[in-house]
Enzyme design. Structure first.
Site, PDB file in Angstrom:
ATOM      1  N   GLU A 105       0.855  -1.199   0.000  1.00 16.73           N
ATOM      2  CA  GLU A 105       0.000   0.000   0.000  1.00 16.73           C
ATOM      3  C   GLU A 105       0.885   1.241   0.000  1.00 16.73           C
ATOM      4  OE1 GLU A 105      -2.988  -0.337   3.088  1.00 16.73           O
ATOM      5  OE2 GLU A 105      -3.310   1.815   3.175  1.00 16.73           O
ATOM      6  N   ASP A 107       0.054   5.293   0.647  1.00 15.09           N
ATOM      7  CA  ASP A 107      -1.071   6.138   1.075  1.00 15.09           C
ATOM      8  C   ASP A 107      -0.803   7.620   1.026  1.00 15.09           C
ATOM      9  OD1 ASP A 107      -2.790   4.160   2.035  1.00 15.09           O
ATOM     10  OD2 ASP A 107      -1.705   4.026   3.926  1.00 15.09           O
ATOM     11  N   GLU A 109      -3.177  10.578   2.615  1.00 18.52           N
ATOM     12  CA  GLU A 109      -4.418  10.868   3.333  1.00 18.52           C
ATOM     13  C   GLU A 109      -4.374  12.312   3.814  1.00 18.52           C
ATOM     14  OE1 GLU A 109      -5.868   6.695   5.182  1.00 18.52           O
ATOM     15  OE2 GLU A 109      -4.591   7.874   6.502  1.00 18.52           O
TER      16      GLU A 109
END
Ligand SMILES: *[C@@H]1O[C@H](CO)[C@@H](O)[C@H](O)[C@H]1NC(C)=O
Ligand SMILES: *[C@@H]1O[C@H](CO)[C@@H](O)[C@H](O)[C@H]1NC(C)=O
Ligand SMILES: *[C@@H]1O[C@H](CO)[C@@H](O)[C@H](O)[C@H]1NC(C)=O
Length: 277
Positions: A105, A107, A109
């Site tokens: 993953e 990310d 955010e």
């Protein structure tokens, strides 16, 4: 020569087929993305230029890429939830689709904040289930006033996070020295707008003001391509001196959390990649 040829070939293809996704002229945002959840809270404008996500007390919403990738350069422009966005989280990330315990993953955010307080861009990398590689940044502009470009470049050599073309984070492939690195599982891109008032804003102290719902974030001009193509090749192997300098500027001035410096958390010593050049 090559680019003149390819842009002419591209124009010709566009004429013949009515489509052309390579190059600066992005097509419809839903050529590459599809809204997957939110019960109507996510939508694409009729002209195909903007994908809007919204969040109310009942639900957030989200999209995913139609394609999966094994290495890619992904760019998207986002205009974040304006005013009091405390408790909201707007995301753009790669994630693999295999078993969770060995998932990969990358990310981005965006943690909302009270009016006038800065958003935090939270980044993390998971490889074969090994995460806890968080770094957080504030931004050098108001990300709610206009669209800005956020990019993830994922190659064999490194993962780069860029904001308006400025690299802010590099996670190098040190797999040869035992550091897990995403390099064998295909990943898909996702985006979402959801509520995380329990932790997102100032550690959960500032809650979502639901009287301001629905909260809205907009995405446009999505492109993703294998890093072998020209547009995706920027810093493909390594960053040049100018890019290094730009990244240093961003990190010196805007990084607000770095797992490598968190000695409280890693009392036995920071993870190994923190001391690798
Ligand atoms: C759309 O994105 C591409 C690739 O990131 C960029 O070159 C182009 O300038 C963008 N278009 C607009 C209208 O911002
Ligand atoms: C990665 O995560 C797995 C599963 O949690 C763990 O067994 C392994 O030790 C981790 N590897 C490294 C290098 O941290
Ligand atoms: C919100 O604003 C506060 C005060 O300026 C800041 O400390 C914090 O990093 C900001 N971001 C979040 C997600 O709380």
């Amino acid at each position: 020569m090559a680019s003149a040829f390819s842009s002419r070939a591209c124009a010709l293809l566009a004429l013949l087929l009515g489509l052309c996704t390579a190059g600066a002229a992005a097509g419809r945002v839903d050529d590459g993305l599809e809204v997957t959840w939110g019960d109507g809270r996510g939508s694409v404008s009729p002209d195909g230029q903007v994908l809007t996500l919204s969040l109310d007390r009942t639900s957030g919403s989200g999209f995913r890429s139609k394609d999966t990738y094994l290495f890619a350069r992904a760019d998207v422009q986002i205009k974040l939830v304006p005013d009091n966005s405390a408790g909201t989280v707007t995301t753009f990330y790669f994630i693999s689709e295999g078993p969770w315990d060995v998932h990969d993953e990358v990310d981005l955010e965006f943690l909302g904040n009270a009016s006038g307080q800065p958003y935090t861009l939270h980044t993390n990398v998971y490889a074969s289930g090994n995460g806890s590689r968080e770094q957080q940044f504030h931004l050098w502009f108001d990300p709610t006033a206009d669209f800005h470009t956020y990019s993830i470049q994922w190659t064999q050599q490194h993962i780069l996070v860029l904001v308006d073309g400025t690299p802010i984070r590099e996670f190098k492939n040190h797999a040869d020295r035992g550091v897990p690195y995403p390099s064998s599982q295909r990943m898909r891109l996702y985006g979402s707008l959801w509520d995380a008032e329990d932790w997102a804003t100032q550690g959960g102290r500032v809650k979502t003001d639901w009287s301001r719902a629905p909260f809205v974030a907009q995405y446009r001009n999505f492109t993703a391509a294998p890093p072998a193509t020209a547009a995706a090749g920027q810093y493909g192997q390594q960053m040049d001196a100018e890019a290094q300098q730009a990244m240093k500027w961003a990190r010196d001035n805007y990084m607000v959390y770095d797992y490598c410096a968190d000695t409280k958390r890693f009392s036995q010593g920071a993870p190994p990649e923190c001391s690798m050049a």
